[in-house]
Design an enzyme around this catalytic site. Structure first.
Site, short mmCIF file in Angstrom:
data_model
loop_
_atom_site.label_atom_id
_atom_site.label_comp_id
_atom_site.label_asym_id
_atom_site.label_seq_id
_atom_site.Cartn_x
_atom_site.Cartn_y
_atom_site.Cartn_z
N THR A 55 0.83 -1.21 0.00
CA THR A 55 0.00 0.00 0.00
C THR A 55 0.87 1.26 0.00
O THR A 55 0.62 2.20 -0.77
CB THR A 55 -0.95 0.00 1.20
OG1 THR A 55 -1.87 -1.09 1.07
CG2 THR A 55 -1.74 1.30 1.28
N ASN A 110 -6.44 -10.12 -6.38
CA ASN A 110 -6.47 -10.63 -5.02
C ASN A 110 -7.79 -11.27 -4.64
O ASN A 110 -7.86 -12.04 -3.68
CB ASN A 110 -6.16 -9.50 -4.02
CG ASN A 110 -7.07 -8.29 -4.23
OD1 ASN A 110 -7.09 -7.71 -5.31
ND2 ASN A 110 -7.80 -7.90 -3.22
N SER A 159 4.56 -7.06 -1.20
CA SER A 159 4.55 -7.17 0.26
C SER A 159 5.09 -8.52 0.68
O SER A 159 4.85 -9.53 0.01
CB SER A 159 3.13 -7.02 0.81
OG SER A 159 2.76 -5.67 0.95
N CYS A 200 -8.83 -5.48 2.74
CA CYS A 200 -8.84 -4.02 2.88
C CYS A 200 -10.25 -3.47 2.93
O CYS A 200 -10.47 -2.35 3.41
CB CYS A 200 -8.06 -3.37 1.73
SG CYS A 200 -8.89 -3.47 0.13
#
Length: 383
Positions: free
Chosen positions: A71, A153, A202, A327
């Site tokens: 992010t 995702n 990530s 999220c």
């Protein structure tokens, strides 16, 4: 509890945790301290981790900027690009796909709402696939940054990144690739893609620690800095580096380089086993997204007439899965990814994401299938 929410976050590999523990307890010093050997040793551990990540991406280690996660990386790439162009007197034009993560869509939409950029959102078809001819037409119009994820995702659909990169390269458009769900699961080859490619990732999606990520920034790419207070990492991300986190990220990348192909083949077999079990007992089950190619561990589905919130409420202490991206967890609004596929309200309200990983076992999977089938059958009986 059975954990089937690997797309949200993977368990840390014990081997990664051991390396991090060693770093926490034995690596004394700040990597920015250049006046003594402790600083040199800390720098050497960072360089080793940088090498492992660069090897997994087939890119120059000097292009890597470590961050707190994807992010932050995506925000740095987008806001940094816009900042630099604006200072040059250029009105930025951004192009993004409709399936991008909120970490891409929200910064772009915020900038557009503030009338700081022009924004084009590229649609997808019912399988979550881009129209490459439409993408080429967009690139012909000359956006200053094209944003597209390598793997979605929520539904697991893979974008043909080599082809997308070739189109961007042909029109000399910088490409920002969100590789958060792709890194360590599918091969990524930045050297082969060529052109100007930024890439965000990530550690916690590939069995590394939460709170650590990276952004690939080509050495020739001009990017404004969002932070001040130091010259670390080319001034793009100043501050003391997260040494144990980066060490863990590097070890996770090293292990994925060795084990990715074998692990992902096994995970795909498990996903297909779960799919078959559910389809055999739930004939109205619908699978979302492109079936091939797809992330090995991702299964997005819906069962019309079974609200996913009601299903998960009954299973929350037995089975960890989700209605979509972590999220947006808890948001009453349907998934923007599933809406972009053109799904009906019935399917949107009954959407469920099951995501598997290398630690998923067959007994766990079979028990999860049984729990889902029994609970769905019970809810249908009540209706």
């Amino acid at each position: 509890m059975i954990y089937l929410d690997y797309n949200a976050s993977t368990p840390v590999d014990r081997r990664v945790a051991d390396v991090m523990y060693h770093s926490l307890t034995t690596t004394v010093g700040n990597p920015s301290s250049v006046d003594h050997a402790w600083g040199d040793r800390a720098t050497a551990t960072i360089d080793s981790a940088r090498h492992h990540l660069a090897q997994l991406l087939n890119t120059d280690p000097r292009t890597l900027v470590f961050t707190s996660g994807a992010t932050e990386s995506l925000n740095l790439a987008i806001h940094g690009t816009v900042q630099h162009l604006t200072r040059q007197g250029i009105r930025p034009r951004l192009a993004v796909t409709a399936l991008e993560h909120k970490a891409v869509l929200e910064p772009c939409q915020t900038l557009a709402q503030a009338d700081l950029v022009d924004l084009e959102i590229l649609p997808v078809n019912g399988q979550g696939q881009l129209d490459l001819s439409q993408l080429e037409q967009c690139c012909h119009q000359g956006p200053h940054l094209l944003c597209t994820m390598a793997a979605n995702n929520e539904i697991g659909t893979l974008n043909p990144m080599a082809e997308i990169a070739a189109i961007a390269r042909r029109y000399q458009i910088p490409l920002l690739c969100d590789a958060t769900q792709a890194l360590g699961k599918i091969p990524l080859d930045l050297a082969a893609w060529g052109g100007t490619v930024l890439l965000a990732c990530s550690a916690h999606k590939l069995y590394g620690p939460q709170g650590c990520g990276a952004l690939v920034v080509p050495r020739t790419y001009a990017l404004g800095s969002l932070f001040q207070g130091g010259n670390q990492q080319r001034g793009l991300r100043p501050g003391t580096l997260n040494l144990p986190g980066i060490v863990g990220f590097g070890e996770a990348c090293r292990l994925r380089s060795l084990e990715m192909a074998t692990d992902e083949a096994r995970i795909a077999t498990l996903r297909d086993r779960l799919t078959a079990q559910l389809q055999a007992q739930i004939p109205d089950l619908v699978i979302h997204g492109d079936r091939t190619p797809r992330l090995a561990g991702t299964l997005s589905l819906s069962i019309p007439g079974i609200p996913s919130t009601a299903l998960l409420a009954r299973l929350r202490h037995q089975l960890a899965c989700s209605t979509g991206s972590a999220c947006t967890s808890g948001s009453p609004a349907p998934s923007h990814v599933l809406r972009a596929l053109g799904l009906s309200a019935v399917h949107l309200n009954s959407a469920l994401r099951l995501s598997l990983g290398k630690f998923t076992t067959i007994p766990e999977l079979d028990h999860a299938a049984t729990l889902l089938i029994q609970t769905i059958t019970h809810i249908k009986a009540l209706n």
